[in-house]
Write a protein that holds these residues in place. Structure first.
Motif, PDB file in Angstrom:
ATOM      1  N   LEU A 344     -24.574 -62.753   8.182  1.00  0.00           N
ATOM      2  CA  LEU A 344     -24.980 -63.642   7.094  1.00  0.00           C
ATOM      3  C   LEU A 344     -24.268 -63.369   5.768  1.00  0.00           C
ATOM      4  O   LEU A 344     -24.248 -64.232   4.885  1.00  0.00           O
ATOM      5  CB  LEU A 344     -26.493 -63.524   6.887  1.00  0.00           C
ATOM      6  CG  LEU A 344     -27.359 -63.951   8.087  1.00  0.00           C
ATOM      7  CD1 LEU A 344     -28.820 -63.630   7.835  1.00  0.00           C
ATOM      8  CD2 LEU A 344     -27.196 -65.446   8.358  1.00  0.00           C
ATOM      9  N   MET A 345     -23.684 -62.174   5.611  1.00  0.00           N
ATOM     10  CA  MET A 345     -23.018 -61.842   4.338  1.00  0.00           C
ATOM     11  C   MET A 345     -21.967 -62.854   3.918  1.00  0.00           C
ATOM     12  O   MET A 345     -21.928 -63.270   2.747  1.00  0.00           O
ATOM     13  CB  MET A 345     -22.372 -60.453   4.442  1.00  0.00           C
ATOM     14  CG  MET A 345     -23.304 -59.298   4.210  1.00  0.00           C
ATOM     15  SD  MET A 345     -22.379 -57.759   3.956  1.00  0.00           S
ATOM     16  CE  MET A 345     -21.183 -57.797   5.279  1.00  0.00           C
ATOM     17  N   PRO A 346     -21.067 -63.263   4.806  1.00  0.00           N
ATOM     18  CA  PRO A 346     -20.020 -64.208   4.377  1.00  0.00           C
ATOM     19  C   PRO A 346     -20.578 -65.528   3.853  1.00  0.00           C
ATOM     20  O   PRO A 346     -19.968 -66.155   2.995  1.00  0.00           O
ATOM     21  CB  PRO A 346     -19.194 -64.428   5.650  1.00  0.00           C
ATOM     22  CG  PRO A 346     -19.459 -63.220   6.491  1.00  0.00           C
ATOM     23  CD  PRO A 346     -20.872 -62.853   6.212  1.00  0.00           C
ATOM     24  N   ILE A 347     -21.734 -65.945   4.358  1.00  0.00           N
ATOM     25  CA  ILE A 347     -22.325 -67.205   3.899  1.00  0.00           C
ATOM     26  C   ILE A 347     -22.718 -67.098   2.435  1.00  0.00           C
ATOM     27  O   ILE A 347     -22.430 -67.993   1.626  1.00  0.00           O
ATOM     28  CB  ILE A 347     -23.554 -67.560   4.774  1.00  0.00           C
ATOM     29  CG1 ILE A 347     -23.139 -67.761   6.229  1.00  0.00           C
ATOM     30  CG2 ILE A 347     -24.250 -68.808   4.223  1.00  0.00           C
ATOM     31  CD1 ILE A 347     -24.300 -68.037   7.166  1.00  0.00           C
ATOM     32  N   VAL A 348     -23.361 -65.998   2.065  1.00  0.00           N
ATOM     33  CA  VAL A 348     -23.803 -65.808   0.677  1.00  0.00           C
ATOM     34  C   VAL A 348     -22.594 -65.791  -0.261  1.00  0.00           C
ATOM     35  O   VAL A 348     -22.578 -66.455  -1.299  1.00  0.00           O
ATOM     36  CB  VAL A 348     -24.616 -64.507   0.538  1.00  0.00           C
ATOM     37  CG1 VAL A 348     -25.054 -64.310  -0.909  1.00  0.00           C
ATOM     38  CG2 VAL A 348     -25.823 -64.521   1.467  1.00  0.00           C
ATOM     39  N   ALA A 349     -21.562 -65.027   0.104  1.00  0.00           N
ATOM     40  CA  ALA A 349     -20.384 -64.915  -0.749  1.00  0.00           C
ATOM     41  C   ALA A 349     -19.627 -66.240  -0.830  1.00  0.00           C
ATOM     42  O   ALA A 349     -19.157 -66.631  -1.910  1.00  0.00           O
ATOM     43  CB  ALA A 349     -19.464 -63.819  -0.214  1.00  0.00           C
ATOM     44  N   SER A 350     -19.510 -66.932   0.295  1.00  0.00           N
ATOM     45  CA  SER A 350     -18.746 -68.175   0.324  1.00  0.00           C
ATOM     46  C   SER A 350     -19.396 -69.258  -0.531  1.00  0.00           C
ATOM     47  O   SER A 350     -18.708 -69.919  -1.333  1.00  0.00           O
ATOM     48  CB  SER A 350     -18.598 -68.663   1.767  1.00  0.00           C
ATOM     49  OG  SER A 350     -17.943 -69.914   1.811  1.00  0.00           O
ATOM     50  N   ILE A 351     -20.702 -69.448  -0.388  1.00  0.00           N
ATOM     51  CA  ILE A 351     -21.397 -70.468  -1.171  1.00  0.00           C
ATOM     52  C   ILE A 351     -21.331 -70.133  -2.659  1.00  0.00           C
ATOM     53  O   ILE A 351     -21.102 -71.003  -3.504  1.00  0.00           O
ATOM     54  CB  ILE A 351     -22.859 -70.601  -0.717  1.00  0.00           C
ATOM     55  CG1 ILE A 351     -22.922 -71.080   0.747  1.00  0.00           C
ATOM     56  CG2 ILE A 351     -23.615 -71.579  -1.619  1.00  0.00           C
ATOM     57  CD1 ILE A 351     -22.326 -72.445   0.970  1.00  0.00           C
ATOM     58  N   GLY A 352     -21.518 -68.855  -2.977  1.00  0.00           N
ATOM     59  CA  GLY A 352     -21.433 -68.444  -4.374  1.00  0.00           C
ATOM     60  C   GLY A 352     -20.048 -68.683  -4.947  1.00  0.00           C
ATOM     61  O   GLY A 352     -19.895 -69.147  -6.084  1.00  0.00           O
ATOM     62  N   GLY A 353     -19.015 -68.392  -4.162  1.00  0.00           N
ATOM     63  CA  GLY A 353     -17.652 -68.617  -4.617  1.00  0.00           C
ATOM     64  C   GLY A 353     -17.360 -70.077  -4.877  1.00  0.00           C
ATOM     65  O   GLY A 353     -16.724 -70.431  -5.882  1.00  0.00           O
ATOM     66  N   ILE A 455     -16.616 -61.687  -9.156  1.00  0.00           N
ATOM     67  CA  ILE A 455     -18.022 -61.616  -9.577  1.00  0.00           C
ATOM     68  C   ILE A 455     -18.934 -62.216  -8.525  1.00  0.00           C
ATOM     69  O   ILE A 455     -19.969 -61.628  -8.162  1.00  0.00           O
ATOM     70  CB  ILE A 455     -18.197 -62.329 -10.937  1.00  0.00           C
ATOM     71  CG1 ILE A 455     -17.488 -61.538 -12.040  1.00  0.00           C
ATOM     72  CG2 ILE A 455     -19.678 -62.485 -11.277  1.00  0.00           C
ATOM     73  CD1 ILE A 455     -17.410 -62.270 -13.362  1.00  0.00           C
ATOM     74  N   THR A 456     -18.579 -63.395  -8.004  1.00  0.00           N
ATOM     75  CA  THR A 456     -19.458 -64.048  -7.031  1.00  0.00           C
ATOM     76  C   THR A 456     -19.501 -63.286  -5.709  1.00  0.00           C
ATOM     77  O   THR A 456     -20.566 -63.150  -5.103  1.00  0.00           O
ATOM     78  CB  THR A 456     -19.008 -65.496  -6.790  1.00  0.00           C
ATOM     79  OG1 THR A 456     -17.617 -65.506  -6.412  1.00  0.00           O
ATOM     80  CG2 THR A 456     -19.187 -66.331  -8.034  1.00  0.00           C
TER      81      THR A 456
END
Length: 475
Positions: A344-353, A455-456
């Motif tokens: 799930l980590m990549p999802i959080v970073a990708s959406i934030g980016g 940052i994101t």
């Protein structure tokens, strides 16, 4: 009503190009370009000339750019008299520089003398210092002085870009005497420019005091004084102002042309809307390319220059990516115990980016358009915060519900909260980072994306993994 003109019904050969050459998007067809290149390879210069002769100068410039470096020189030799100053002015900077370096100084000087001063400056400024001096030495005194004066200004300023060909007259003139002056150029002893939209009226110190559009002059009785018909309220452009500011002034005040003045308020040149169209196009492309780190982004750019511009950007990205890697390493034990965290980590970073990129693009555009200033930074920041909260709540609900079904309700709650946090932080970074660079007198488009991404990504990993550990999911 239009005046009758028998010539209106005639179609001149130069007014249109056969469908065999241009497609529906007004670009040269591949078959046509291939025919020209085949004729060049066979050394059939007459065939090349016949194929190219009907083209508009702008299309000839496109044809030159579509050819390889060796083919360009052969093409130029085959169509020597068609390689006019209009064609040279339309060429891509890198292509023009390559061709100018291949020509002798006297040939470049001859081309430059045919161009408007601003176009000639654009052609010569890209040459090496030694080549510049050689070309200038071959030019007439008047043209050389005008170009040297322009080159003395910093790049991308109004003084460097302005045209020095304009019409200025004293305010005591009447409309009739102005018309006579414009028509009787030979006897006036003044070499007037061929193309202009308005006449600038100046006082005895050569300060602009008003303007007269040509339409006004033609429709006003001859005995009327210019002082009575001219427009006194005008937009004056300082010669040291940046080209982006010039473009904004033209857009804001709907200008066709405008006077350029020096530090003493004296009229030294003019900017016209055709110059501003090029500025707007260049600035828009430049900002988009700077955000991606693609350098000039020109397919004609030398490979070495493209490599040097892009590799530095990638090295900078490598450094900022290490920050996110350190955070992942810190929570390595938790990830080993609960593999779902790695999923799930990549999802959080990708959406934030993506959220950060959206806000950053809006902010950079607002800064470029003078819509985001010190006076309204707080209001814009609060606006983007509210947008981020709404976006965060929506995405958090969707990903939280899906995670709760696929894994556990607690993990769903953790990723939902982490998503809201990261999107809000992305919104803040998307505004504050460009504003920070603007306050530091740096181009916000150059490095904003590197820091916003850092940052994101970092906050996304830290919030998600930190909340997971705090909730005891990886115990």
């Amino acid at each position: 009503m239009l005046a009758d003109n028998p010539a209106d019904d005639e179609v001149r050969p130069d007014d249109r190009i056969d469908d065999e050459r241009l497609d529906e998007e007004n670009t040269l067809k591949a078959d046509y370009v291939r025919a020209v290149r085949d004729a060049l390879e066979e050394g059939d210069k007459s065939q090349v000339y016949d194929l190219v002769e009907p083209l508009h100068p702008a299309d000839i410039a496109d044809l030159v750019e579509l050819c390889d470096a060796d083919e360009r020189r052969a093409l130029a030799e085959a169509i020597t008299d068609l390689m006019s100053s209009d064609v040279i002015a339309e060429l891509n900077d890198h292509v023009r520089e390559d061709m100018m370096e291949a020509l002798p100084a006297e040939a470049v000087a001859s081309i430059a003398e045919q161009l408007e001063t601003d176009d000639a400056v654009q052609m010569i400024e890209d040459l090496d210092e030694e080549d510049q001096q050689a070309v200038l030495a071959e030019m007439d005194d008047d043209d050389r002085v005008a170009i040297e004066s322009a080159l003395a200004y910093p790049e991308e300023t109004a003084g460097r870009l302005m045209s020095r060909e304009f019409v200025a007259v004293p305010e005591h003139m009447t409309v009739g005497s102005l018309i006579d002056f414009l028509r009787d150029e030979a006897n006036s002893g003044v070499d007037l420019t061929n193309d202009f939209y308005e006449v600038f009226v100046v006082d005895h110190k050569h300060h602009p005091v008003g303007t007269c559009q040509l339409s006004w002059i033609l429709r006003t009785p001859r005995h009327i004084a210019l002082a009575d018909v001219m427009k006194r309220d005008q937009t004056l452009i300082p010669d040291m102002i940046d080209q982006e500011e010039v473009a904004l002034m033209f857009q804001k005040y709907a200008l066709i042309s405008a006077a350029v003045v020096d530090e003493n308020g004296r009229l030294v040149g003019q900017m016209t809307v055709d110059d501003v169209v090029h500025i707007i196009s260049e600035e828009a492309s430049e900002d988009a390319l700077l955000m991606s780190g693609a350098g000039d982004g020109d397919i004609n750019e030398p490979i070495r220059e493209a490599y040097e511009a892009r590799v530095l950007w990638l090295i900078a990205n490598l450094g900022t990516a290490l920050v996110a890697s350190v955070i992942i390493w810190y929570f390595g034990a938790a990830i080993e115990k609960l593999v779902a965290l790695a999923v799930l980590m990549p999802i959080v970073a990708s959406i934030g980016g993506n959220a950060g990129t959206q806000t950053m693009a809006v902010s950079i555009r607002a800064i470029a358009m003078n819509q985001l200033t010190e006076a309204n930074t707080g209001r814009i920041l609060w606006r983007e915060m509210r947008v981020a909260l709404l976006n965060g709540a929506t995405i958090a609900t969707l990903i939280g519900a899906a995670t709760a079904v696929l894994f556990t309700p607690m993990l769903g709650a953790v990723i939902a909260v982490a998503m809201i946090i990261n999107i809000v932080v992305a919104g803040l970074a998307g505004v504050l980072v460009p504003v920070m660079f603007e306050r530091l007198k740096q181009d916000p488009a150059v490095a904003s994306s590197v820091f916003v991404t850092m940052i994101t990504d970092s906050m996304g990993f830290f919030a998600f993994l930190g909340l997971a550990v705090a909730a005891g999911l990886a115990a």
